[in-house]
Write a protein that holds these residues in place. Sequence first.
Motif, PDB file in Angstrom:
ATOM      1  N   THR A   1      -2.105   0.578  -4.916  1.00  0.00           N
ATOM      2  CA  THR A   1      -1.637  -0.753  -4.539  1.00  0.00           C
ATOM      3  C   THR A   1      -0.519  -1.162  -5.480  1.00  0.00           C
ATOM      4  OG1 THR A   1      -3.849  -1.339  -3.778  1.00  0.00           O
ATOM      5  CG2 THR A   1      -2.281  -3.132  -4.062  1.00  0.00           C
ATOM      6  N   LEU A   2       0.686  -1.262  -4.945  1.00  0.00           N
ATOM      7  CA  LEU A   2       1.842  -1.707  -5.719  1.00  0.00           C
ATOM      8  C   LEU A   2       1.938  -3.232  -5.654  1.00  0.00           C
ATOM      9  CD1 LEU A   2       4.426   0.886  -4.316  1.00  0.00           C
ATOM     10  CD2 LEU A   2       2.783   1.191  -6.187  1.00  0.00           C
TER      11      LEU A   2
ATOM     12  N   MET B   1       0.827  -1.198   0.000  1.00  0.00           N
ATOM     13  CA  MET B   1       0.000   0.000   0.000  1.00  0.00           C
ATOM     14  C   MET B   1       0.862   1.250   0.000  1.00  0.00           C
ATOM     15  SD  MET B   1      -3.097   1.129   2.590  1.00  0.00           S
ATOM     16  CE  MET B   1      -2.168   1.857   3.919  1.00  0.00           C
ATOM     17  N   MET B   2       0.627   2.100  -0.983  1.00  0.00           N
ATOM     18  CA  MET B   2       1.310   3.387  -1.031  1.00  0.00           C
ATOM     19  C   MET B   2       0.272   4.493  -1.068  1.00  0.00           C
ATOM     20  SD  MET B   2       4.221   4.910  -3.647  1.00  0.00           S
ATOM     21  CE  MET B   2       3.141   5.301  -5.036  1.00  0.00           C
ATOM     22  N   LEU B   3       0.453   5.510  -0.253  1.00  0.00           N
ATOM     23  CA  LEU B   3      -0.378   6.706  -0.278  1.00  0.00           C
ATOM     24  C   LEU B   3       0.432   7.814  -0.926  1.00  0.00           C
ATOM     25  CD1 LEU B   3      -3.171   6.306   1.060  1.00  0.00           C
ATOM     26  CD2 LEU B   3      -1.423   4.892   2.158  1.00  0.00           C
ATOM     27  N   ALA B   4      -0.208   8.540  -1.829  1.00  0.00           N
ATOM     28  CA  ALA B   4       0.549   9.545  -2.580  1.00  0.00           C
ATOM     29  C   ALA B   4      -0.295  10.772  -2.851  1.00  0.00           C
ATOM     30  CB  ALA B   4       1.043   8.943  -3.896  1.00  0.00           C
TER      31      ALA B   4
ATOM     32  N   ASP C   1       5.927   2.247 -13.063  1.00  0.00           N
ATOM     33  CA  ASP C   1       4.671   2.986 -13.131  1.00  0.00           C
ATOM     34  C   ASP C   1       4.806   4.495 -12.962  1.00  0.00           C
ATOM     35  OD1 ASP C   1       3.287   0.600 -13.482  1.00  0.00           O
ATOM     36  OD2 ASP C   1       3.012   0.307 -11.330  1.00  0.00           O
ATOM     37  N   PHE C   2       5.955   4.963 -12.470  1.00  0.00           N
ATOM     38  CA  PHE C   2       6.122   6.392 -12.255  1.00  0.00           C
ATOM     39  C   PHE C   2       7.313   6.968 -13.020  1.00  0.00           C
ATOM     40  CE2 PHE C   2       3.534   4.861  -8.825  1.00  0.00           C
ATOM     41  CZ  PHE C   2       2.629   5.873  -8.590  1.00  0.00           C
TER      42      PHE C   2
ATOM     43  N   THR D   1       8.395  -1.725  -3.912  1.00  0.00           N
ATOM     44  CA  THR D   1       8.178  -0.291  -4.088  1.00  0.00           C
ATOM     45  C   THR D   1       9.109   0.286  -5.142  1.00  0.00           C
ATOM     46  OG1 THR D   1       7.427  -0.057  -1.795  1.00  0.00           O
ATOM     47  CG2 THR D   1       8.177   1.943  -2.918  1.00  0.00           C
ATOM     48  N   ALA D   2      10.373  -0.060  -5.079  1.00  0.00           N
ATOM     49  CA  ALA D   2      11.344   0.462  -6.046  1.00  0.00           C
ATOM     50  C   ALA D   2      10.984   0.031  -7.464  1.00  0.00           C
ATOM     51  CB  ALA D   2      12.754  -0.012  -5.680  1.00  0.00           C
TER      52      ALA D   2
END
Length: 338
Positions: free
Chosen positions: A290-291, A156-159, A200-201, A193-194
């Motif tokens: 969601t990663l 889970m990532m919040l951005a 995706d980013f 995450t990396a």
Amino acid sequence: MTKIAPIALTIGEPGGIGPELSLKAWLRRHDDGLAPFCVLAPLGILENACREHSKDVPLKVISDIAETASVFDHALPVLAIADVESPAVTGIASASTANVVIESITKAVDLARNGAASAVVTNPIQKSALYAAGFKHPGHTEFLAELAGPGTIPVMMLANSKLRVVPLTIHIALSDVMNSLTPELIIEQCEITAAALQRDFGIATPRLAVAGLNPHAGEDGTMGTEEQTIMAPAIATLRAKGLDVIGPMPADTMFHEEARTNYDVALCPYHDQALIPVKTLDFHGGVNVTLGLPFIRTSPDHGTALNIAGQGIARPDSLIAALKMAAEMAEKRLLTGA
């Protein structure tokens, strides 16, 4: 803008603010430059939302998500799914609508996995209503991971526009964090995450910052030793693998504006340590990503808001941000062939 497939937007809890937000997001499609999306829901739920909020939103039932782009400019595309067992009541979550909530999610994932949808954006669900209907998963993310297939490890990532955060542990008691925080967990979450930030980013070499668990990151062991015995060894392993990781850092000094320029994402040992800074910096514009899934999934960073459902005051900012981020991620995947 790269031409991506339509986005599949789930309806979420029918008694919550999801239907209202879906209408409001479509009304702002031009102002916010939204990519075409369709809502997976029974037509009646959205018709009821239009009546409640006096929104003059033309709805168009489509039989194939591929029709979305041709419809989107003049009507909100609705990919109709199984109807509710009994009418949804605004402001009340009911097990009687659980079949709609689950089918909306399942269908959206199917569309994303077969390439018909570029991403899944999920409106909030009410877990208590789903549990009453026999739902066996702890939450939304775990259900999506099961739909993604064996071996899927969701992160889970919040951005928002100012900060990205990953809570290393999520919905557990603070007293359980120390038993859950292991070198293996830190390494796994950092690697996922990396990889996601690259794919995706578009961040070629992601910079990860790991927050300490204790005050002052343990103050050399005088305020706790987890930084020395658990976190530092994990970070050393990650660096040996070639990842750009710093920490453990004192959490009280790593979220101010100048400090945030030194990393692309902050990973924090416990839930509130991660969510307080990201929500403080931009409460209404946060996105839950969601990663680690084989498809793109974003969601507004709030709940079903049953207490304000039907009043017409729900802000669509977070859903709009989730739709925009999903489109941006899809464009990155399309450009790189990921």
